[in-house]
Design an enzyme around this catalytic site. Structure first.
Site, PDB file in Angstrom:
ATOM      1  N   GLY A  45       0.780  -1.231   0.000  1.00 58.95           N
ATOM      2  CA  GLY A  45       0.000   0.000   0.000  1.00 58.95           C
ATOM      3  C   GLY A  45       0.809   1.278   0.000  1.00 58.95           C
ATOM      4  O   GLY A  45       0.388   2.294  -0.553  1.00 58.95           O
ATOM      5  N   ASP A 100       1.095   3.764   4.401  1.00 62.23           N
ATOM      6  CA  ASP A 100      -0.053   4.348   3.705  1.00 62.23           C
ATOM      7  C   ASP A 100      -1.089   4.874   4.698  1.00 62.23           C
ATOM      8  O   ASP A 100      -1.564   5.990   4.571  1.00 62.23           O
ATOM      9  CB  ASP A 100      -0.683   3.346   2.721  1.00 62.23           C
ATOM     10  N   ASP A 103      -4.228   2.747  11.029  1.00 63.62           N
ATOM     11  CA  ASP A 103      -5.632   2.465  11.349  1.00 63.62           C
ATOM     12  C   ASP A 103      -5.702   1.942  12.787  1.00 63.62           C
ATOM     13  O   ASP A 103      -5.655   2.734  13.725  1.00 63.62           O
ATOM     14  CB  ASP A 103      -6.156   1.465  10.312  1.00 63.62           C
ATOM     15  N   ASP A 159      -5.830  -0.265  -1.327  1.00 58.75           N
ATOM     16  CA  ASP A 159      -6.656  -1.168  -2.136  1.00 58.75           C
ATOM     17  C   ASP A 159      -7.914  -1.630  -1.430  1.00 58.75           C
ATOM     18  O   ASP A 159      -8.052  -1.539  -0.210  1.00 58.75           O
ATOM     19  CB  ASP A 159      -5.847  -2.424  -2.474  1.00 58.75           C
ATOM     20  N   ARG A 165      -5.514   0.467  -6.339  1.00 57.77           N
ATOM     21  CA  ARG A 165      -4.232   1.034  -5.908  1.00 57.77           C
ATOM     22  C   ARG A 165      -3.723   2.091  -6.883  1.00 57.77           C
ATOM     23  O   ARG A 165      -3.009   3.009  -6.502  1.00 57.77           O
ATOM     24  CB  ARG A 165      -3.161  -0.064  -5.799  1.00 57.77           C
TER      25      ARG A 165
HETATM   26  P1  IMP Z   1      -3.580  -1.366  11.028  1.00 60.48           P
HETATM   27  O1  IMP Z   1      -2.674  -2.441  11.528  1.00 60.48           O
HETATM   28  O2  IMP Z   1      -5.010  -1.617  11.394  1.00 60.48           O
HETATM   29  O3  IMP Z   1      -3.146   0.019  11.399  1.00 60.48           O
HETATM   30  O4  IMP Z   1      -3.635  -1.567   9.471  1.00 60.48           O
HETATM   31  C1  IMP Z   1      -2.970  -0.803   8.593  1.00 60.48           C
HETATM   32  C2  IMP Z   1      -3.095  -1.426   7.219  1.00 60.48           C
HETATM   33  O5  IMP Z   1      -4.455  -1.818   6.939  1.00 60.48           O
HETATM   34  C3  IMP Z   1      -2.731  -0.420   6.189  1.00 60.48           C
HETATM   35  O6  IMP Z   1      -1.371  -0.476   5.890  1.00 60.48           O
HETATM   36  C4  IMP Z   1      -3.636  -0.801   5.025  1.00 60.48           C
HETATM   37  O7  IMP Z   1      -2.993  -1.753   4.223  1.00 60.48           O
HETATM   38  C5  IMP Z   1      -4.851  -1.424   5.649  1.00 60.48           C
HETATM   39  N1  IMP Z   1      -5.975  -0.451   5.759  1.00 60.48           N
HETATM   40  C6  IMP Z   1      -6.480   0.111   6.877  1.00 60.48           C
HETATM   41  N2  IMP Z   1      -7.488   0.951   6.601  1.00 60.48           N
HETATM   42  C7  IMP Z   1      -7.638   0.928   5.258  1.00 60.48           C
HETATM   43  C8  IMP Z   1      -8.519   1.606   4.340  1.00 60.48           C
HETATM   44  O8  IMP Z   1      -9.395   2.424   4.690  1.00 60.48           O
HETATM   45  N3  IMP Z   1      -8.360   1.310   3.023  1.00 60.48           N
HETATM   46  C9  IMP Z   1      -7.429   0.428   2.571  1.00 60.48           C
HETATM   47  N4  IMP Z   1      -6.580  -0.214   3.390  1.00 60.48           N
HETATM   48  C10 IMP Z   1      -6.682   0.017   4.722  1.00 60.48           C
HETATM   49 MG    MG Z   2      -0.469  -1.487   4.176  1.00 56.53          MG
END
Ligand code: IMP
Ligand code: MG
Length: 180
Positions: A45, A100, A103, A159, A165
């Site tokens: 991403g 990217d 979250d 994505d 992407r």
């Molecule tokens: P985390 O571990 O929940 O912070 O996840 C982060 C990863 O989840 C990012 O690097 C993205 O690949 C994916 N991700 C989280 N939210 C989104 C979104 O709204 N759209 C697309 N990918 C997301």
């Molecule tokens: Mg990612």
């Protein structure tokens, strides 16, 4: 069918994204002058953001890539899977993780811990997007491109099931796209 038809609204235009990369690049260049900067990007991403951010950095910088996965479709599984390690030994580097989106924060907490264990001199985070409402892990970014609401966004590297992407802007998907 064009990808644009699946987008409910545009959150950041191509021009707004360019301005973000310029601002962050200037900030990073100031902060990392004289340091041993290694930009670590998380596949896949963050590659689009990495390509733009590195060209806005004017001090010496090396780059490397890691790969993990934590997502299936639009829902976080909470389980982080390690897929590819760095080629460069992080020992002694001032690492800036280029992501990217931050979250839940689980992916970045996991990666930052690995790098610190391998004796990185410092580990900081530059994320294109921050979704602070959804944070589950204890982590925050040092450089943030833009804050976004807790909606699933695509484009500019991000994505949905490996699609979108290559959209040059950031948008929110139409809900009917999930149920197809
Ligand atoms: P985390 O571990 O929940 O912070 O996840 C982060 C990863 O989840 C990012 O690097 C993205 O690949 C994916 N991700 C989280 N939210 C989104 C979104 O709204 N759209 C697309 N990918 C997301
Ligand atoms: Mg990612």
């Amino acid at each position: 069918m064009s990808m644009d038809n699946d987008i409910k609204k545009v959150l950041l235009t191509k021009e707004e994204i360019e301005a973000i990369c310029k601002r962050l690049g200037e900030q990073i260049s100031r902060d990392y002058a004289g340091k041993k900067l290694l930009l670590v990007s998380v596949l896949k991403g963050a590659v689009v953001f990495m390509a733009d951010i590195m060209r806005n950095i004017t001090v010496d910088a090396e780059i490397d890539f890691m790969s993990i996965s934590s997502y299936k479709g639009a829902e976080s599984t909470g389980v982080v899977q390690f897929k590819k390690d760095l080629d460069i030994n992080p020992d002694g580097y001032d690492i800036l993780i280029v992501e990217d989106i931050l979250d839940t924060g689980r992916s970045l907490r996991y990666i930052a811990d690995i790098l610190l264990r391998k004796n990185a001199n410092s580990v900081k985070i530059c994320t294109f997007l921050d979704k602070p409402e959804n944070r589950k892990a204890d982590i925050s970014a040092d450089y943030v491109g833009a804050k976004v609401p807790n909606e699933f966004v695509v484009g500019y590297g991000l994505d949905y099931n490996e699609k979108y992407r290559n959209l040059p802007y950031l948008g929110v998907l139409k809900p009917e796209v999930y149920s197809k």
